[in-house]
Design a protein around this motif. Sequence first.
Motif, PDB file in Angstrom:
ATOM      1  N   CYS A  63      -4.295   0.746 -12.967  1.00  0.00           N
ATOM      2  CA  CYS A  63      -3.204  -0.175 -12.696  1.00  0.00           C
ATOM      3  C   CYS A  63      -3.707  -1.610 -12.843  1.00  0.00           C
ATOM      4  CB  CYS A  63      -2.655   0.041 -11.296  1.00  0.00           C
ATOM      5  SG  CYS A  63      -1.405  -1.185 -10.899  1.00  0.00           S
TER       6      CYS A  63
ATOM      7  N   CYS B 210      -3.171  -4.442  -7.108  1.00  0.00           N
ATOM      8  CA  CYS B 210      -4.347  -3.620  -7.369  1.00  0.00           C
ATOM      9  C   CYS B 210      -5.519  -4.504  -7.769  1.00  0.00           C
ATOM     10  CB  CYS B 210      -4.054  -2.611  -8.470  1.00  0.00           C
ATOM     11  SG  CYS B 210      -3.065  -1.249  -7.855  1.00  0.00           S
TER      12      CYS B 210
ATOM     13  N   CYS C  41       2.055  -2.122 -12.881  1.00  0.00           N
ATOM     14  CA  CYS C  41       2.143  -1.683 -11.472  1.00  0.00           C
ATOM     15  C   CYS C  41       2.669  -0.256 -11.340  1.00  0.00           C
ATOM     16  CB  CYS C  41       3.032  -2.641 -10.696  1.00  0.00           C
ATOM     17  SG  CYS C  41       3.352  -2.121  -9.006  1.00  0.00           S
ATOM     18  N   LEU C  42       1.907   0.586 -10.671  1.00  0.00           N
ATOM     19  CA  LEU C  42       2.291   1.992 -10.524  1.00  0.00           C
ATOM     20  C   LEU C  42       3.206   2.205  -9.330  1.00  0.00           C
ATOM     21  CD1 LEU C  42      -1.188   3.573 -11.351  1.00  0.00           C
ATOM     22  CD2 LEU C  42       0.799   3.467 -12.842  1.00  0.00           C
ATOM     23  N   GLY C  43       3.516   1.139  -8.637  1.00  0.00           N
ATOM     24  CA  GLY C  43       4.510   1.226  -7.565  1.00  0.00           C
ATOM     25  C   GLY C  43       3.928   1.467  -6.178  1.00  0.00           C
ATOM     26  N   VAL C  44       2.669   1.840  -6.102  1.00  0.00           N
ATOM     27  CA  VAL C  44       2.059   2.156  -4.808  1.00  0.00           C
ATOM     28  C   VAL C  44       2.108   0.961  -3.861  1.00  0.00           C
ATOM     29  CG1 VAL C  44      -0.114   2.729  -3.675  1.00  0.00           C
ATOM     30  CG2 VAL C  44       0.542   3.887  -5.786  1.00  0.00           C
ATOM     31  N   CYS C  45       1.860  -0.218  -4.394  1.00  0.00           N
ATOM     32  CA  CYS C  45       1.795  -1.405  -3.546  1.00  0.00           C
ATOM     33  C   CYS C  45       3.139  -1.713  -2.886  1.00  0.00           C
ATOM     34  CB  CYS C  45       1.315  -2.599  -4.365  1.00  0.00           C
ATOM     35  SG  CYS C  45       2.420  -3.013  -5.708  1.00  0.00           S
TER      36      CYS C  45
HETATM   37  S1  FES Z   1      -0.132  -3.326  -8.442  1.00  0.00           S
HETATM   38 FE1  FES Z   1      -1.033  -1.430  -8.659  1.00  0.00          FE
HETATM   39  S2  FES Z   1       0.422  -0.228  -7.704  1.00  0.00           S
HETATM   40 FE2  FES Z   1       1.371  -2.142  -7.667  1.00  0.00          FE
END
Ligand code: FES
Lengths: 84, 395
Positions: free
Chosen positions: A11, A16, A46-50
């Motif tokens: 990511c 991240c 962005c994989l959405g985890v944040c």
């Molecule tokens: S920045 Fe990596 S999951 Fe949002």
Amino acid sequence: MTKPTITIKICCGTMCYIMGGAELHLLKEHLPAHIAPLVKIEGASCLGVCQDDNEDRPPCVMINDELIPNATIQKIITHITKQL
Amino acid sequence: MHNQRFFIEAETYQEKKANQRVCGDACLSRKLKDEDRLITVLSDGLGSGVKANVLATMTTSMALQFTAKNDPLERTAEFIMNTLPIDAKRQISYSTFTIIDINCLGEAKVVEYDNPPLIIYRDGNFYEPSKEVRTLTRPGGRRAKVSYSCLNLKKEDRIIIVSDGITQSAMGTPHFPFGWESDGLKKYIRQTIKQNPEISAHQLARKIVYRASINDKGHLTDDATCHVIYCREPRHLMIATGPPFHENCDSLLAERIKNFDGKKIICGGTTSKIISRELNIPIEVSLNNPDPSLPPVSKMEGINLVTEGILTLGKVSRLLEELTSTEIKGNGPAEQMVRLLLNTDEITLMAGTRINNAHQDPNLPVELEIRRNVIKKIAALLEDKFLKTINIEYL
Ligand code: FES
């Protein structure tokens, strides 16, 4: 030549990156020689985890279709080794 | 600066006399935004080195202030002559000046005192405006001839002002016993523009000074300054940064980017995702990053640059603040963005105002600035320091 069978998406989003993801970009240099040829490394947005409010924290990577939160280089290597 | 008809690019390049620490010429431009007006002053101080620099700098700043206040140009000229400090050895005070005041309609008023006459390049030729010469009395009863002229600028016109270090370069050489002079300079200008009709003001000014230095065999015998004003079609750029506050504005943002006529930058992960989704253009994140302090750039077809948001903007703002010339080293995401910004005249900033909650976490290892503040800072720098025209649209 062996074909890569594992795809790692790192990511590259802001969260991240500042939570330690910057180091993950050096993953390639840390892969053990017998694993390196089997792995394809890509970037991802962005994989959405944040954005979620659960335990999973950035930095994260996707190994094939599995999301790995709180990722470190060591954690990624252990994970790949298990899959091989 | 721009007016109804064209954009005005104004750039200076200068080199100091060989073995001097400072340049004895000064050139200053100011854009008066409310009046859409551009004032430029070039001055050459008596002698060279620090003393000359002080005289020239005082002259340019006085002339600029007075002209901006719309004081009559004669009064300004007279005041400058009476105010400058007197050289103890030679018992004179002296500095030359050329003042150009261009209004929103492209009308230029010019005052010249003792600099080489300004050169106007139009349609492959040199245009000579009619000049009115008036005599002023300087302290000590000496007389000074000041010339006044007016001209209506047209698109593709170029005005070139130089200090005499340029026109007198090569003096005493077999080829140019009296120096390069305005004729030599004009010939060079015509040749250079013919080879590269779109040459920027900065490039042309730099070429002229380099050439003067070559004329002097690499050791300039006087300070050399060249200022070029180029009237041309403006270059446009749009930056989309930040997701719109209301989601139903997503498609609007995407449409604006799609239909924009000019260069395009998308700055921010969420923003690029929105535009990618709306316009159906895939994002390709590259891992090959020349600047490890920032997340890497991505690629999207039809977009000139796609970067991460807040960290990159922060670095862009720092770079703009620290820059002292228009040459930028490095090729990281922020440098690429700065280069695009500086190569543009009119910048539209589409600033989305939705706050990214993840960024507000007090446990973050670095403090993330509020996007809106960074954007405001960047806009102010581009406007005041780099004379760009900026429109910000919040959505
Ligand atoms: S920045 Fe990596 S999951 Fe949002």
